[in-house]
Design a protein around this motif. Sequence first.
Motif, PDB file in Angstrom:
ATOM      1  N   LEU A 254       0.741  -1.397  -0.038  1.00  0.00           N
ATOM      2  CA  LEU A 254       0.051   0.209  -0.160  1.00  0.00           C
ATOM      3  C   LEU A 254       0.774   1.340   0.105  1.00  0.00           C
ATOM      4  O   LEU A 254       0.397   2.096  -0.396  1.00  0.00           O
ATOM      5  CB  LEU A 254      -0.865  -0.109   0.977  1.00  0.00           C
ATOM      6  CG  LEU A 254      -2.070   1.046   1.248  1.00  0.00           C
ATOM      7  CD1 LEU A 254      -2.782   0.789   0.140  1.00  0.00           C
ATOM      8  CD2 LEU A 254      -2.766   0.984   2.556  1.00  0.00           C
ATOM      9  N   GLY A 255       2.100   1.225   0.599  1.00  0.00           N
ATOM     10  CA  GLY A 255       2.909   2.440   0.536  1.00  0.00           C
ATOM     11  C   GLY A 255       3.128   2.798  -0.702  1.00  0.00           C
ATOM     12  O   GLY A 255       3.181   4.180  -0.900  1.00  0.00           O
ATOM     13  N   PRO A 256       3.805   2.329  -1.723  1.00  0.00           N
ATOM     14  CA  PRO A 256       4.020   2.736  -2.948  1.00  0.00           C
ATOM     15  C   PRO A 256       2.788   3.590  -3.785  1.00  0.00           C
ATOM     16  O   PRO A 256       2.812   4.477  -4.348  1.00  0.00           O
ATOM     17  CB  PRO A 256       4.537   1.833  -3.906  1.00  0.00           C
ATOM     18  CG  PRO A 256       4.987   0.562  -2.794  1.00  0.00           C
ATOM     19  CD  PRO A 256       4.239   0.806  -1.706  1.00  0.00           C
ATOM     20  N   LEU A 257       1.473   2.801  -3.375  1.00  0.00           N
ATOM     21  CA  LEU A 257       0.344   3.444  -3.873  1.00  0.00           C
ATOM     22  C   LEU A 257      -0.116   4.760  -3.446  1.00  0.00           C
ATOM     23  O   LEU A 257      -0.378   5.733  -4.158  1.00  0.00           O
ATOM     24  CB  LEU A 257      -0.675   2.320  -3.718  1.00  0.00           C
ATOM     25  CG  LEU A 257      -0.488   1.130  -4.484  1.00  0.00           C
ATOM     26  CD1 LEU A 257      -1.752   0.087  -4.115  1.00  0.00           C
ATOM     27  CD2 LEU A 257      -0.530   1.275  -6.086  1.00  0.00           C
ATOM     28  N   ALA A 258       0.391   4.906  -1.981  1.00  0.00           N
ATOM     29  CA  ALA A 258      -0.007   6.079  -1.299  1.00  0.00           C
ATOM     30  C   ALA A 258       0.924   7.134  -2.014  1.00  0.00           C
ATOM     31  O   ALA A 258       0.573   8.510  -1.906  1.00  0.00           O
ATOM     32  CB  ALA A 258       0.100   5.842   0.079  1.00  0.00           C
ATOM     33  N   ALA A 259       2.337   6.734  -2.005  1.00  0.00           N
ATOM     34  CA  ALA A 259       3.075   7.946  -2.453  1.00  0.00           C
ATOM     35  C   ALA A 259       2.608   8.359  -3.909  1.00  0.00           C
ATOM     36  O   ALA A 259       2.790   9.338  -4.192  1.00  0.00           O
ATOM     37  CB  ALA A 259       4.538   7.207  -2.644  1.00  0.00           C
ATOM     38  N   LEU A 260       2.268   7.426  -4.767  1.00  0.00           N
ATOM     39  CA  LEU A 260       1.865   7.933  -6.189  1.00  0.00           C
ATOM     40  C   LEU A 260       0.395   8.616  -5.901  1.00  0.00           C
ATOM     41  O   LEU A 260       0.274   9.669  -6.782  1.00  0.00           O
ATOM     42  CB  LEU A 260       1.740   6.423  -6.975  1.00  0.00           C
ATOM     43  CG  LEU A 260       1.215   6.754  -8.494  1.00  0.00           C
ATOM     44  CD1 LEU A 260       2.303   7.516  -9.304  1.00  0.00           C
ATOM     45  CD2 LEU A 260       1.180   5.474  -9.152  1.00  0.00           C
TER      46      LEU A 260
END
Length: 405
Positions: A79-85
């Motif tokens: 979920l972290g990479p998606l939140a950054a994007l």
Amino acid sequence: MPRQPIVLLFALFGAVSCALADVRRGRSSLLAAGLSAGCLAALAFRTGSPVGTVACSVVLLASLVAVVAAGPWLDAAPLGPLAALAAMGLYLRGTTALGGTGELLVLVGAAVAALCLADREPDDGQVGATTLGLGLLALGLASGTGRIPFWRWGFDPAVLALSALAAGVAGFFSSRGGERRDLAAALAVAVALLASSGSLAELLLLFFVTAVLYVLNAPRRTRAALGALGATLALVLLALTMFPDRIIDWLEAPSDVYGAGFDLSVLSDVLRGARPLGDGVPDVATLATPDFSTLYTLGQAVSAFGWAGLALPALVVASVIAAFLRALPSLGPAERNLALALLATFAASAAGNALYVFHLAPVPAIPFPLLSSSASATISFVLAGVELSRVVGSGACREVQGAAA
């Protein structure tokens, strides 16, 4: 403080989030993504964008709350990479004055609802997802405008329904008997509604998801792959027959900078003038193109963040794919189909957008996931991203628990 160091910190925290997600440190990854969003909030404040400041601050706060309150599935979820994007997309929306505080509340509501739903017990919700997709398409049809009116905005029903319909396709391949027939009938109606509304991009993405699941669920995958390839060639020939003008315009674009190639010329100028880290402000020239709202957000990201604006979205897509592949052995058949359907939608949207933007294929207007300035696309991919993370994270948690036992 100069803007370039803030951009550098944003890119570094985003890259760290992707790396942590790949080694199953889901909470640490989400925390790094929150810090990346915090950098963007500071950058938006420096560039005089109150909407961007609020939006990225909300992503930071939501990340911190989720790290503490989310269920065990988050421990191995990407979920972290998606939140950054998502923070990157919201920053661009606010900086280019494409969003507003009211619209932001809708996006925040969608994210909160997604996180609440993600903590439910795993179940087969594909029938409900298909019903939701059909309901959204019906609302657009009933409005008479092809949009779903909400307060001062009109949401695109086809884009909103895309992730739900992809989950319905996964349910079709995971179910049997009467439920499978019901899903087939519902999906056929959805395809008819998409076709009648001219939603070619969503139709192509749904076709891609179906082809992927058909091949991977077939007892003889080689024969199934040949069948899917033949269907793809037939679809390409049909597109050449039905849309010859679009193909001709695409072929003429490199040499027609004042006509069909105007968008490509503007993007090429932006790429040539990009600096390694940018200064946080998108080039206003990218706003002059008629397709900027769905296609040229990548160009705005490059002009705002330099080459990091192109590298980080690619890294996020690669990180999510890697997390899925690592969790694949621990997923049950239904979970595998659902995660694969959502991942295929996510990856195909990213690839389709990049292929069009860099003039490698004449595909229709497919937005980049979570980076598009379309509120409909952002809501759809927020819901899909959280559900994908839940399925992948739940499978990985079971694998860890099984190894410990």
